[in-house]
Motif scaffolding. Structure first.
Motif, PDB file in Angstrom:
ATOM      1  N   VAL A  10      33.746 -12.675  23.882  1.00 31.26           N
ATOM      2  CA  VAL A  10      33.672 -12.229  25.276  1.00 31.26           C
ATOM      3  C   VAL A  10      34.753 -11.195  25.581  1.00 31.26           C
ATOM      4  CG1 VAL A  10      33.744 -12.998  27.670  1.00 31.26           C
ATOM      5  CG2 VAL A  10      32.681 -14.438  25.942  1.00 31.26           C
ATOM      6  N   ALA A  11      35.939 -11.379  24.979  1.00 30.20           N
ATOM      7  CA  ALA A  11      37.029 -10.402  25.204  1.00 30.20           C
ATOM      8  C   ALA A  11      36.667  -9.036  24.633  1.00 30.20           C
ATOM      9  CB  ALA A  11      38.323 -10.915  24.566  1.00 30.20           C
ATOM     10  N   ASP A  12      36.046  -9.039  23.417  1.00 33.46           N
ATOM     11  CA  ASP A  12      35.623  -7.747  22.847  1.00 33.46           C
ATOM     12  C   ASP A  12      34.545  -7.097  23.693  1.00 33.46           C
ATOM     13  OD1 ASP A  12      35.908  -9.081  19.495  1.00 33.46           O
ATOM     14  OD2 ASP A  12      37.394  -8.130  20.805  1.00 33.46           O
ATOM     15  N   ALA A  13      33.596  -7.912  24.194  1.00 29.13           N
ATOM     16  CA  ALA A  13      32.551  -7.352  25.060  1.00 29.13           C
ATOM     17  C   ALA A  13      33.147  -6.780  26.339  1.00 29.13           C
ATOM     18  CB  ALA A  13      31.514  -8.424  25.386  1.00 29.13           C
ATOM     19  N   ARG A  14      34.112  -7.499  26.922  1.00 30.26           N
ATOM     20  CA  ARG A  14      34.765  -6.979  28.137  1.00 30.26           C
ATOM     21  C   ARG A  14      35.547  -5.713  27.851  1.00 30.26           C
ATOM     22  NH1 ARG A  14      38.296 -11.258  31.245  1.00 30.26           N
ATOM     23  NH2 ARG A  14      36.217 -12.221  31.350  1.00 30.26           N
ATOM     24  N   LEU A  15      36.200  -5.656  26.670  1.00 26.56           N
ATOM     25  CA  LEU A  15      36.940  -4.443  26.290  1.00 26.56           C
ATOM     26  C   LEU A  15      36.000  -3.261  26.124  1.00 26.56           C
ATOM     27  CD1 LEU A  15      39.657  -3.226  25.533  1.00 26.56           C
ATOM     28  CD2 LEU A  15      39.257  -3.945  23.184  1.00 26.56           C
ATOM     29  N   ALA A  32      25.096   1.716  27.722  1.00 26.47           N
ATOM     30  CA  ALA A  32      26.067   0.924  26.953  1.00 26.47           C
ATOM     31  C   ALA A  32      26.097  -0.523  27.435  1.00 26.47           C
ATOM     32  CB  ALA A  32      27.448   1.555  27.063  1.00 26.47           C
ATOM     33  N   LYS A  33      26.076  -0.693  28.767  1.00 29.14           N
ATOM     34  CA  LYS A  33      26.064  -2.054  29.292  1.00 29.14           C
ATOM     35  C   LYS A  33      24.788  -2.794  28.893  1.00 29.14           C
ATOM     36  CE  LYS A  33      29.026  -1.017  33.248  1.00 29.14           C
ATOM     37  NZ  LYS A  33      29.114  -0.894  34.701  1.00 29.14           N
ATOM     38  N   GLN A  34      23.649  -2.075  28.913  1.00 26.95           N
ATOM     39  CA  GLN A  34      22.412  -2.712  28.473  1.00 26.95           C
ATOM     40  C   GLN A  34      22.485  -3.099  26.993  1.00 26.95           C
ATOM     41  OE1 GLN A  34      19.229  -0.080  29.459  1.00 26.95           O
ATOM     42  NE2 GLN A  34      19.461  -0.321  31.679  1.00 26.95           N
ATOM     43  N   ALA A  35      23.086  -2.197  26.189  1.00 24.42           N
ATOM     44  CA  ALA A  35      23.222  -2.511  24.761  1.00 24.42           C
ATOM     45  C   ALA A  35      24.117  -3.732  24.546  1.00 24.42           C
ATOM     46  CB  ALA A  35      23.800  -1.301  24.017  1.00 24.42           C
ATOM     47  N   ILE A  36      25.217  -3.806  25.326  1.00 27.05           N
ATOM     48  CA  ILE A  36      26.120  -4.956  25.197  1.00 27.05           C
ATOM     49  C   ILE A  36      25.402  -6.243  25.618  1.00 27.05           C
ATOM     50  CG2 ILE A  36      28.240  -5.983  26.101  1.00 27.05           C
ATOM     51  CD1 ILE A  36      29.352  -3.152  26.318  1.00 27.05           C
ATOM     52  N   LEU A  37      24.610  -6.150  26.711  1.00 22.55           N
ATOM     53  CA  LEU A  37      23.851  -7.327  27.147  1.00 22.55           C
ATOM     54  C   LEU A  37      22.835  -7.750  26.089  1.00 22.55           C
ATOM     55  CD1 LEU A  37      23.239  -6.522  30.916  1.00 22.55           C
ATOM     56  CD2 LEU A  37      24.638  -8.349  29.979  1.00 22.55           C
ATOM     57  N   GLN A  38      22.162  -6.741  25.490  1.00 22.30           N
ATOM     58  CA  GLN A  38      21.206  -7.078  24.444  1.00 22.30           C
ATOM     59  C   GLN A  38      21.895  -7.722  23.246  1.00 22.30           C
ATOM     60  OE1 GLN A  38      19.077  -3.505  23.542  1.00 22.30           O
ATOM     61  NE2 GLN A  38      17.974  -3.450  25.509  1.00 22.30           N
ATOM     62  N   GLU A  39      23.073  -7.182  22.901  1.00 16.60           N
ATOM     63  CA  GLU A  39      23.816  -7.747  21.779  1.00 16.60           C
ATOM     64  C   GLU A  39      24.241  -9.190  22.064  1.00 16.60           C
ATOM     65  OE1 GLU A  39      27.632  -6.540  18.944  1.00 16.60           O
ATOM     66  OE2 GLU A  39      27.095  -5.341  20.719  1.00 16.60           O
ATOM     67  N   LEU A  40      24.771  -9.426  23.275  1.00 12.36           N
ATOM     68  CA  LEU A  40      25.152 -10.787  23.646  1.00 12.36           C
ATOM     69  C   LEU A  40      23.939 -11.710  23.680  1.00 12.36           C
ATOM     70  CD1 LEU A  40      27.757 -10.107  26.466  1.00 12.36           C
ATOM     71  CD2 LEU A  40      28.210 -11.022  24.207  1.00 12.36           C
ATOM     72  N   TYR A 174      33.868 -27.106  24.809  1.00 13.56           N
ATOM     73  CA  TYR A 174      34.169 -25.715  24.444  1.00 13.56           C
ATOM     74  C   TYR A 174      32.927 -24.832  24.551  1.00 13.56           C
ATOM     75  CZ  TYR A 174      35.254 -21.747  21.452  1.00 13.56           C
ATOM     76  OH  TYR A 174      35.408 -20.469  20.957  1.00 13.56           O
ATOM     77  N   GLU A 175      31.798 -25.336  24.018  1.00 17.01           N
ATOM     78  CA  GLU A 175      30.563 -24.555  24.104  1.00 17.01           C
ATOM     79  C   GLU A 175      30.133 -24.366  25.558  1.00 17.01           C
ATOM     80  OE1 GLU A 175      27.736 -26.575  21.735  1.00 17.01           O
ATOM     81  OE2 GLU A 175      28.658 -25.981  19.806  1.00 17.01           O
ATOM     82  N   LYS A 176      30.317 -25.410  26.365  1.00 20.27           N
ATOM     83  CA  LYS A 176      29.960 -25.294  27.784  1.00 20.27           C
ATOM     84  C   LYS A 176      30.802 -24.228  28.475  1.00 20.27           C
ATOM     85  CE  LYS A 176      29.640 -28.036  32.032  1.00 20.27           C
ATOM     86  NZ  LYS A 176      29.862 -29.368  32.633  1.00 20.27           N
ATOM     87  N   LYS A 177      32.137 -24.237  28.179  1.00 17.05           N
ATOM     88  CA  LYS A 177      33.012 -23.231  28.791  1.00 17.05           C
ATOM     89  C   LYS A 177      32.664 -21.822  28.315  1.00 17.05           C
ATOM     90  CE  LYS A 177      35.656 -25.997  31.190  1.00 17.05           C
ATOM     91  NZ  LYS A 177      35.707 -25.924  32.666  1.00 17.05           N
ATOM     92  N   MET A 178      32.366 -21.694  27.000  1.00 13.99           N
ATOM     93  CA  MET A 178      32.001 -20.381  26.476  1.00 13.99           C
ATOM     94  C   MET A 178      30.701 -19.881  27.108  1.00 13.99           C
ATOM     95  SD  MET A 178      34.357 -19.320  24.487  1.00 13.99           S
ATOM     96  CE  MET A 178      33.508 -18.003  23.672  1.00 13.99           C
ATOM     97  N   LYS A 179      29.739 -20.783  27.253  1.00 12.67           N
ATOM     98  CA  LYS A 179      28.487 -20.378  27.902  1.00 12.67           C
ATOM     99  C   LYS A 179      28.728 -20.000  29.361  1.00 12.67           C
ATOM    100  CE  LYS A 179      25.446 -23.155  24.964  1.00 12.67           C
ATOM    101  NZ  LYS A 179      24.521 -24.313  24.919  1.00 12.67           N
ATOM    102  N   GLY A 184      29.095 -15.839  33.251  1.00 11.30           N
ATOM    103  CA  GLY A 184      29.854 -15.114  34.281  1.00 11.30           C
ATOM    104  C   GLY A 184      29.934 -13.634  33.987  1.00 11.30           C
ATOM    105  N   GLU A 185      30.198 -13.288  32.700  1.00  8.47           N
ATOM    106  CA  GLU A 185      30.230 -11.872  32.324  1.00  8.47           C
ATOM    107  C   GLU A 185      28.864 -11.230  32.519  1.00  8.47           C
ATOM    108  OE1 GLU A 185      32.773 -10.071  31.517  1.00  8.47           O
ATOM    109  OE2 GLU A 185      34.173 -11.740  31.704  1.00  8.47           O
ATOM    110  N   TRP A 186      27.805 -11.951  32.110  1.00  8.25           N
ATOM    111  CA  TRP A 186      26.459 -11.402  32.306  1.00  8.25           C
ATOM    112  C   TRP A 186      26.146 -11.221  33.783  1.00  8.25           C
ATOM    113  CZ3 TRP A 186      22.215 -13.520  34.787  1.00  8.25           C
ATOM    114  CH2 TRP A 186      21.018 -12.833  34.617  1.00  8.25           C
ATOM    115  N   LYS A 187      26.596 -12.172  34.604  1.00  7.50           N
ATOM    116  CA  LYS A 187      26.352 -12.049  36.044  1.00  7.50           C
ATOM    117  C   LYS A 187      27.101 -10.857  36.621  1.00  7.50           C
ATOM    118  CE  LYS A 187      26.460 -14.720  40.349  1.00  7.50           C
ATOM    119  NZ  LYS A 187      26.870 -15.989  40.975  1.00  7.50           N
ATOM    120  N   ASP A 188      28.357 -10.637  36.140  1.00  6.10           N
ATOM    121  CA  ASP A 188      29.104  -9.465  36.601  1.00  6.10           C
ATOM    122  C   ASP A 188      28.407  -8.171  36.205  1.00  6.10           C
ATOM    123  OD1 ASP A 188      30.964 -11.153  37.660  1.00  6.10           O
ATOM    124  OD2 ASP A 188      32.340 -11.027  35.937  1.00  6.10           O
ATOM    125  N   MET A 189      27.936  -8.114  34.947  1.00  7.17           N
ATOM    126  CA  MET A 189      27.212  -6.917  34.513  1.00  7.17           C
ATOM    127  C   MET A 189      25.930  -6.722  35.302  1.00  7.17           C
ATOM    128  SD  MET A 189      27.711  -7.088  30.384  1.00  7.17           S
ATOM    129  CE  MET A 189      29.358  -7.107  29.669  1.00  7.17           C
TER     130      MET A 189
END
Length: 332
Positions: A10-15, A32-40, A174-179, A184-189
């Motif tokens: 997530v940090a690399d995606a945000r960077l 680029a944002k669409q590509a990052i979303l597709q990658e995630l 941990y998986e729940k927090k990561m998801k 949250g990042e996807w919602k921001d994007m």
């Protein structure tokens, strides 16, 4: 199976999103944002497939008999000798699953004890006889007592080994927090691409109008200031040129007067210097003339003395010769 994302976090995606957001190319940023979303999205799909495969493998392992009772035991012994995970020798029941109601408390129960909904058609349950399963030899009550005792000591061992929180619970949290972070990042994007885009366009138009009006007012004020500055500069240049001309003319007049005075003084000094030089030369010539006269007189006296001495010497030699002849004649 690994639970963390192997390629990107997530940090690399945000960077990446921040780097693309620093540019001014909005179409490129959107792509680029669409590509990052597709990658995630692709990575989340891969992770979900891995979890499904892990669940299927666990279910398959539960259905199969224990690895300790397979005929080829040499392979199992070689794997345990090399340090791989050894298979438990405790026999497992044929139909054992986890109840979602008891997952939070860390307990499991049989499928038979879970209340099932009865439908119109009665499903037939497949029976897989296992000759190595010996816990049900004394009946259902003995099997439940043995399983209860085994579960009790299993949970005691898990508590003594891993502490109050088990690795499965920590991994699930941990998986729940990561998801949650990924969502949250996807919602921001999504907010930036869908909702914030219109607000950005409005703000950009408003900002352009405001900047254009400010630039127009500043340009008009700049033109007025430049005109006043040019007028004052022309007046200052005329005044400065007149002052410089007057100072230059006055300095030229003083220079001409000083030069004339210096020329007169130079001529007077040159005349006096020539006169003193002539006097010095005349005195030196007179001194040289006296010295030359004295030297001539001395040379004349010396020449007379030399002639006298020579005559005397010659006369003495002649007298001696004459006396010798007279003596010789007297002897004869």
């Amino acid at each position: 199976l690994p639970t963390s994302l192997p390629t990107i976090s997530v940090a690399d995606a945000r960077l990446k999103a921040d780097r693309f957001a620093a540019r001014d190319d909005r179409p490129i940023r959107a792509k680029a944002k669409q590509a990052i979303l597709q990658e995630l999205h692709a990575q989340l799909e891969v992770k979900a497939e891995r979890l499904q495969l892990a669940d299927r493998g666990a279910a398959g392992r539960e259905e199969k008999p224990s690895g300790a009772h397979f005929p080829p035991q040499r392979k199992h012994l070689s794997e345990t000798a090399h340090g791989t995970a050894s298979v438990s020798k405790v026999p497992k029941p044929l139909t054992k699953t986890k109840d979602p109601k008891t997952m939070k408390m860390g307990k499991t129960r049989d499928i038979k004890s879970v209340p099932q909904r009865h439908t119109g058609k009665k499903k037939e349950r497949p029976h897989h006889p296992n000759v190595h399963y010996t816990w049900n030899m004394g009946g259902r009550l003995k099997e439940i007592r043995i399983r209860h005792t085994a579960r009790k000591y299993l949970y005691l061992w898990i508590g003594n080994t891993f502490g109050r929180v088990r690795p499965s619970v920590a991994r699930a949290l941990y998986e729940k927090k990561m998801k949650k972070k990924a969502f949250g990042e996807w919602k921001d994007m999504w907010w930036e691409l869908r909702k914030e885009w219109k607000l950005l366009i409005r703000a950009e138009y408003h900002n352009r109008y405001r900047v254009a009006s400010l630039v127009w007012q500043a340009w008009r004020q700049y033109v007025r200031t430049q005109r006043l500055k040019k007028a004052k500069m022309a007046l200052a240049k005329g005044h400065d040129s007149r002052n410089r001309l007057e100072r230059t003319w006055e300095a030229w007049r003083v220079y001409v007067q000083v030069r004339r005075t210096k020329q007169v003084m130079y001529r007077v000094a040159t005349g006096r210097a020539n006169l003193s030089l002539q006097r010095q030369m005349w005195r030196a010539w007179l001194a040289r003339l006296g010295v030359a006269r004295e030297q001539g007189e001395r040379q004349l006296i010396a020449l007379q003395h030399w002639a006298y001495v020579l005559t005397q010497n010659t006369w003495q030699v002649w007298i001696k010769a004459l006396q010798g002849r007279w003596q010789e004649k007297r002897k004869v």
